[in-house]
Design a protein around this motif. Structure first.
Motif, mmCIF file in Angstrom:
data_model
loop_
_atom_site.group_PDB
_atom_site.id
_atom_site.type_symbol
_atom_site.label_atom_id
_atom_site.label_comp_id
_atom_site.label_asym_id
_atom_site.label_seq_id
_atom_site.Cartn_x
_atom_site.Cartn_y
_atom_site.Cartn_z
ATOM 1 N N VAL A 1 0.839 -1.204 0.000
ATOM 2 C CA VAL A 1 0.000 0.000 0.000
ATOM 3 C C VAL A 1 0.873 1.254 0.000
ATOM 4 O O VAL A 1 0.583 2.235 -0.694
ATOM 5 N N THR A 2 1.972 1.222 0.741
ATOM 6 C CA THR A 2 2.898 2.360 0.745
ATOM 7 C C THR A 2 3.489 2.582 -0.637
ATOM 8 O O THR A 2 3.586 3.720 -1.118
ATOM 9 N N LEU A 3 3.888 1.492 -1.310
ATOM 10 C CA LEU A 3 4.423 1.616 -2.666
ATOM 11 C C LEU A 3 3.378 2.194 -3.622
ATOM 12 O O LEU A 3 3.695 3.018 -4.484
ATOM 13 N N LEU A 4 2.141 1.777 -3.449
ATOM 14 C CA LEU A 4 1.069 2.274 -4.306
ATOM 15 C C LEU A 4 0.814 3.759 -4.064
ATOM 16 O O LEU A 4 0.607 4.532 -5.004
ATOM 17 N N LYS A 5 0.836 4.162 -2.803
ATOM 18 C CA LYS A 5 0.616 5.572 -2.490
ATOM 19 C C LYS A 5 1.740 6.432 -3.042
ATOM 20 O O LYS A 5 1.517 7.541 -3.531
ATOM 21 N N ARG A 6 2.965 5.906 -2.962
ATOM 22 C CA ARG A 6 4.092 6.656 -3.504
ATOM 23 C C ARG A 6 3.990 6.775 -5.021
ATOM 24 O O ARG A 6 4.507 7.730 -5.609
ATOM 25 N N ALA A 7 3.352 5.794 -5.641
ATOM 26 C CA ALA A 7 3.132 5.845 -7.086
ATOM 27 C C ALA A 7 1.880 6.640 -7.429
ATOM 28 O O ALA A 7 1.500 6.734 -8.594
ATOM 29 N N LEU B 1 -12.773 -8.575 -9.790
ATOM 30 C CA LEU B 1 -11.684 -7.985 -10.571
ATOM 31 C C LEU B 1 -12.196 -7.457 -11.909
ATOM 32 O O LEU B 1 -11.908 -6.320 -12.310
ATOM 33 N N THR B 2 -12.977 -8.286 -12.590
ATOM 34 C CA THR B 2 -13.522 -7.888 -13.895
ATOM 35 C C THR B 2 -14.665 -6.907 -13.746
ATOM 36 O O THR B 2 -14.742 -5.907 -14.463
ATOM 37 N N ALA B 3 -15.550 -7.167 -12.787
ATOM 38 C CA ALA B 3 -16.735 -6.331 -12.610
ATOM 39 C C ALA B 3 -16.383 -4.887 -12.282
ATOM 40 O O ALA B 3 -17.063 -3.950 -12.706
ATOM 41 N N ASN B 4 -15.309 -4.687 -11.533
ATOM 42 C CA ASN B 4 -14.926 -3.340 -11.109
ATOM 43 C C ASN B 4 -13.866 -2.707 -12.008
ATOM 44 O O ASN B 4 -13.399 -1.597 -11.730
ATOM 45 N N GLY B 5 -13.456 -3.405 -13.047
ATOM 46 C CA GLY B 5 -12.532 -2.830 -14.014
ATOM 47 C C GLY B 5 -11.126 -2.585 -13.499
ATOM 48 O O GLY B 5 -10.448 -1.659 -13.955
ATOM 49 N N TYR B 6 -10.660 -3.410 -12.561
ATOM 50 C CA TYR B 6 -9.308 -3.230 -12.040
ATOM 51 C C TYR B 6 -8.270 -3.523 -13.119
ATOM 52 O O TYR B 6 -8.467 -4.390 -13.971
ATOM 53 N N LYS B 7 -7.162 -2.812 -13.061
ATOM 54 C CA LYS B 7 -6.069 -3.029 -13.998
ATOM 55 C C LYS B 7 -4.874 -3.710 -13.350
ATOM 56 O O LYS B 7 -4.035 -4.285 -14.038
ATOM 57 N N VAL B 8 -4.782 -3.605 -12.018
ATOM 58 C CA VAL B 8 -3.633 -4.158 -11.297
ATOM 59 C C VAL B 8 -4.128 -4.918 -10.069
ATOM 60 O O VAL B 8 -5.041 -4.468 -9.372
ATOM 61 N N LEU B 9 -3.517 -6.065 -9.823
ATOM 62 C CA LEU B 9 -3.800 -6.848 -8.623
ATOM 63 C C LEU B 9 -2.496 -7.120 -7.893
ATOM 64 O O LEU B 9 -1.530 -7.583 -8.498
ATOM 65 N N ARG C 1 10.928 -1.202 -10.594
ATOM 66 C CA ARG C 1 10.275 -2.163 -11.472
ATOM 67 C C ARG C 1 8.751 -1.985 -11.443
ATOM 68 O O ARG C 1 8.089 -1.998 -12.489
ATOM 69 N N PHE C 2 8.228 -1.781 -10.268
ATOM 70 C CA PHE C 2 6.793 -1.609 -10.076
ATOM 71 C C PHE C 2 6.307 -0.347 -10.793
ATOM 72 O O PHE C 2 5.329 -0.369 -11.551
ATOM 73 N N ASN C 3 7.001 0.768 -10.561
ATOM 74 C CA ASN C 3 6.603 2.036 -11.174
ATOM 75 C C ASN C 3 6.721 1.984 -12.695
ATOM 76 O O ASN C 3 5.910 2.577 -13.413
ATOM 77 N N ALA C 4 7.745 1.277 -13.193
ATOM 78 C CA ALA C 4 7.918 1.154 -14.641
ATOM 79 C C ALA C 4 6.752 0.402 -15.267
ATOM 80 O O ALA C 4 6.268 0.759 -16.347
ATOM 81 N N LYS C 5 6.310 -0.657 -14.598
ATOM 82 C CA LYS C 5 5.167 -1.437 -15.091
ATOM 83 C C LYS C 5 3.908 -0.580 -15.128
ATOM 84 O O LYS C 5 3.131 -0.614 -16.094
ATOM 85 N N LEU C 6 3.697 0.203 -14.062
ATOM 86 C CA LEU C 6 2.519 1.062 -14.005
ATOM 87 C C LEU C 6 2.572 2.120 -15.100
ATOM 88 O O LEU C 6 1.575 2.384 -15.773
#
Length: 304
Positions: free
Chosen positions: A20-26, A43-51, A124-129
């Motif tokens: 969650v901290t990594l996500l907030k920083r991104a 996952l599909t119903a709410n249209g998420y792009k990342v899990l 790596r995480f930020n690059a993927k996003l």
């Protein structure tokens, strides 16, 4: 952005906090998805792009099937440790689970975000996003020191970039870069800010970035018997003014504020109008003060 959340295991809680901290920083918004929601197709119903799978050692066959379909259809999946080693009853599987396209780190993450592992994971995480066009690409607000939490807020359409910041540690700060020809305003502090901004402990702040500088508020007032009207327009340095919030305050001839006439308006394109009806014994003159909540620029108009 979905983070798998099974609250049974302590290690899962710690890993979830790190992700969650990594996500907030991104600068990504985060929603938690429980095993039951995952199995029901959320996952599909709410249209998420990342899990995110934080310490997901135990997964049911149904969860694995949903994750596999999600990844096969272009969803981005990150896992820290090997996932699904056990089923939902914590019985060890005979064969390890393998889902194509899952980004597996292969070891537990650390709360020390300065370690080589965490720096590598973060990049790596930020690059993927970024490659997937996820998260906010803006560099308006970045962590300069400490571990403040930055929340990109989507409060309304046609408004500026809005960030909520919460800080629980000493010596924390953010680096603020204003948009070209624009300005960043700290709402609670009531001023324009730039560069390194120190944060107070456990006192939230909201920053709003505008692609222009607020220069003035244009006011027009009129009176028809006991009906008083005031039109306000925020004036910016750019071609167009975005959505603002304007506060109208009314004072009598002696400077006493008449709080029952006060009003706060949503102001699309920086425009808002206030109208009120005075009592028979309220003859005036009246002074109406209009404050832009974002920039704290204020102007007054006197109506006899």
């Amino acid at each position: 952005m979905a983070v798998w959340a099974d609250y049974t295991f302590t290690d899962n809680n710690d890993a979830r906090e790190i992700w969650v901290t990594l996500l907030k920083r991104a600068k990504c918004n985060v929603n938690f998805i429980t095993p039951d929601k995952l199995k029901s197709g959320a996952l599909t119903a709410n249209g998420y792009k990342v899990l995110i799978l934080p310490f997901a050692l135990a997964l049911s066959d149904e969860e694995i099937s949903e994750i596999r379909d999600f990844a096969a259809n272009g969803g981005i999946v990150f896992a820290d440790v090997p996932y699904g080693i056990y089923n939902e009853n914590v019985a060890r599987r005979k064969k390890p689970v393998s889902i194509p396209k899952v980004n597996l780190i292969g070891q537990k993450l650390s709360k020390d975000y300065t370690t080589p592992l965490m720096v590598k994971v973060s990049k790596r995480f930020n690059a993927k996003l970024a490659a997937a066009g996820i998260g906010q690409s803006s560099n308006t607000l970045m962590i300069a020191s400490g571990s403040p939490e930055i929340y990109p807020l989507q409060l309304c359409q046609d408004g500026g970039e809005v960030f909520g910041v919460w800080n629980s540690s000493k010596n924390a700060s953010v680096k603020i870069t204003a948009p070209e020809n624009g300005e960043v305003y700290a709402i609670r502090a009531g001023k324009a800010v730039s560069g390194i901004c120190k944060l107070e402990v456990e006192k939230p702040e909201i920053f709003v970035a505008l692609p222009y500088k607020v220069q003035d508020i244009q006011l027009e007032g009129s009176r028809n018997d006991n009906r008083i009207s005031v039109n306000a327009q925020v004036i910016g340095s750019g071609d167009r003014v975005l959505r603002h919030v304007l506060r109208f305050r009314v004072f009598d001839a002696n400077g006493k504020e008449l709080k029952y006439f006060e009003k706060v308006y949503n102001a699309p394109d920086g425009k808002a109008a206030h109208e009120f009806i005075t009592a028979v014994n309220e003859n005036g003159p009246f002074v109406i003060e209009v404050i832009d909540v974002i920039s704290k620029v204020k102007r007054t108009v006197k109506i006899d």
